[in-house]
Each structure stands twice: as C-alpha cells, then as structure tokens.
Design a protein around this motif. Structure first.
Motif, short mmCIF file in Angstrom:
data_model
loop_
_atom_site.label_atom_id
_atom_site.label_comp_id
_atom_site.label_asym_id
_atom_site.label_seq_id
_atom_site.Cartn_x
_atom_site.Cartn_y
_atom_site.Cartn_z
N GLY A 177 0.82 -1.21 0.00
CA GLY A 177 0.00 0.00 0.00
C GLY A 177 0.86 1.26 0.00
O GLY A 177 0.52 2.25 -0.66
N ALA A 178 1.96 1.22 0.73
CA ALA A 178 2.87 2.37 0.77
C ALA A 178 3.44 2.64 -0.62
O ALA A 178 3.54 3.80 -1.05
CB ALA A 178 4.00 2.12 1.77
N LYS A 179 3.78 1.58 -1.33
CA LYS A 179 4.32 1.73 -2.68
C LYS A 179 3.26 2.34 -3.60
O LYS A 179 3.54 3.27 -4.36
CB LYS A 179 4.78 0.37 -3.20
CG LYS A 179 5.44 0.42 -4.54
CD LYS A 179 5.94 -0.96 -4.93
CE LYS A 179 6.65 -0.90 -6.25
NZ LYS A 179 7.15 -2.23 -6.66
N ILE A 180 2.03 1.84 -3.51
CA ILE A 180 0.94 2.32 -4.36
C ILE A 180 0.66 3.81 -4.11
O ILE A 180 0.42 4.57 -5.04
CB ILE A 180 -0.34 1.50 -4.10
CG1 ILE A 180 -0.16 0.08 -4.65
CG2 ILE A 180 -1.57 2.16 -4.71
CD1 ILE A 180 -1.22 -0.90 -4.20
N HIS A 181 0.70 4.21 -2.83
CA HIS A 181 0.31 5.58 -2.45
C HIS A 181 1.50 6.53 -2.25
O HIS A 181 1.32 7.64 -1.75
CB HIS A 181 -0.55 5.53 -1.20
CG HIS A 181 -1.84 4.80 -1.40
ND1 HIS A 181 -2.86 5.29 -2.18
CD2 HIS A 181 -2.26 3.58 -0.96
CE1 HIS A 181 -3.86 4.43 -2.20
NE2 HIS A 181 -3.52 3.38 -1.47
N ASN A 182 2.70 6.07 -2.64
CA ASN A 182 3.90 6.92 -2.56
C ASN A 182 4.16 7.39 -1.12
O ASN A 182 4.32 8.58 -0.86
CB ASN A 182 3.79 8.10 -3.52
CG ASN A 182 5.13 8.74 -3.80
OD1 ASN A 182 6.16 8.09 -3.72
ND2 ASN A 182 5.11 10.03 -4.10
N ILE A 183 4.18 6.43 -0.20
CA ILE A 183 4.39 6.71 1.22
C ILE A 183 5.77 6.21 1.63
O ILE A 183 6.19 5.13 1.20
CB ILE A 183 3.31 5.98 2.07
CG1 ILE A 183 1.91 6.44 1.68
CG2 ILE A 183 3.57 6.14 3.56
CD1 ILE A 183 1.61 7.89 1.95
N ASN A 184 6.46 6.96 2.46
CA ASN A 184 7.74 6.56 3.02
C ASN A 184 7.59 6.32 4.51
O ASN A 184 6.69 6.87 5.15
CB ASN A 184 8.80 7.63 2.76
CG ASN A 184 9.11 7.78 1.29
OD1 ASN A 184 9.07 6.82 0.54
ND2 ASN A 184 9.42 8.99 0.87
N GLY A 185 8.50 5.52 5.08
CA GLY A 185 8.49 5.23 6.51
C GLY A 185 8.78 3.77 6.75
O GLY A 185 9.64 3.18 6.10
N TYR A 186 8.06 3.16 7.69
CA TYR A 186 8.28 1.75 7.99
C TYR A 186 7.05 1.13 8.65
O TYR A 186 6.16 1.83 9.12
CB TYR A 186 9.50 1.54 8.88
CG TYR A 186 9.37 2.10 10.28
CD1 TYR A 186 8.77 1.36 11.30
CD2 TYR A 186 9.85 3.37 10.60
CE1 TYR A 186 8.64 1.87 12.58
CE2 TYR A 186 9.73 3.89 11.87
CZ TYR A 186 9.13 3.12 12.86
OH TYR A 186 9.00 3.62 14.13
N VAL A 187 7.06 -0.20 8.68
CA VAL A 187 6.07 -0.99 9.41
C VAL A 187 6.85 -2.06 10.17
O VAL A 187 7.85 -2.58 9.67
CB VAL A 187 5.00 -1.61 8.47
CG1 VAL A 187 5.62 -2.55 7.46
CG2 VAL A 187 3.91 -2.30 9.26
N GLN A 188 6.40 -2.36 11.39
CA GLN A 188 7.07 -3.40 12.16
C GLN A 188 6.10 -4.05 13.14
O GLN A 188 5.14 -3.43 13.58
CB GLN A 188 8.27 -2.86 12.93
CG GLN A 188 7.92 -1.92 14.07
CD GLN A 188 9.15 -1.43 14.81
OE1 GLN A 188 10.26 -1.92 14.59
NE2 GLN A 188 8.97 -0.46 15.69
N ASN A 189 6.37 -5.33 13.44
CA ASN A 189 5.64 -6.02 14.48
C ASN A 189 6.13 -5.52 15.83
O ASN A 189 7.32 -5.23 15.99
CB ASN A 189 5.87 -7.53 14.41
CG ASN A 189 5.12 -8.19 13.27
OD1 ASN A 189 4.16 -7.63 12.74
ND2 ASN A 189 5.55 -9.37 12.88
#
Length: 90
Positions: free
Chosen positions: A24-36
C-alpha cells in the motif's frame, strides 16, 4: 507533507499484514516503515502527501484477507524525511 504513527491491534501478525502495508505504501507513494511489536500489535510510521496518507490509511485499516483489525490508533507526529518504506524486523 504529513507524518503519522499508527498502532494496529487485532489479528495482524502472521497474516501478511506488514507486506500488505508495504505494498500500500508503494501504491500511495508513502515513506516510513512498518514493524511487528512484541505485544502482538503492528506499528506503522508513515509520511507523504496528506491525500496519499488518507488513502493509504483507509487501505491499511482494511488489512489483508486473513487479518482482523480491532483497533487502529492514528497520531500525527513531526515530519522526519524518510526516503523509502521499509519492513523492519525485530
């Protein structure tokens, strides 16, 4: 530009949730991170254009097919300047 921190609770680990968020980040041009997180939740730190953040969060809130989002807490935080989106490993 806008930056948000999201804590997602529910059935969000072991169901491909981080990869769904990264896509989703790639599709919406979002930067950052996701983590458990150790407590079974998932943390998303995301920044981008306000409209892109809005649509990205809508997608994240739905989650992948096997997931179940019980709570979705969003906080605005100061802009950082990430250059890409990463899946962080703990």
């Amino acid at each position: 530009m806008k930056r948000v921190r999201v804590i997602v609770d529910g059935r969000v680990q072991g169901v491909g949730f981080r990869y769904f968020v990264a896509n989703g980040a790639k599709i919406h041009n979002i930067n950052g991170y996701v983590q458990n997180l150790p407590d079974g939740k998932v943390e998303i730190d995301a920044e981008g254009e306000c409209e892109n953040i809005y649509h990205f969060l809508l997608q994240c809130k739905q989650g992948p097919q096997l997931s179940r989002v019980d709570t979705f807490m969003v906080s605005d935080i100061p802009f950082y300047g990430y250059r890409q989106f990463k899946i962080k490993q703990r």
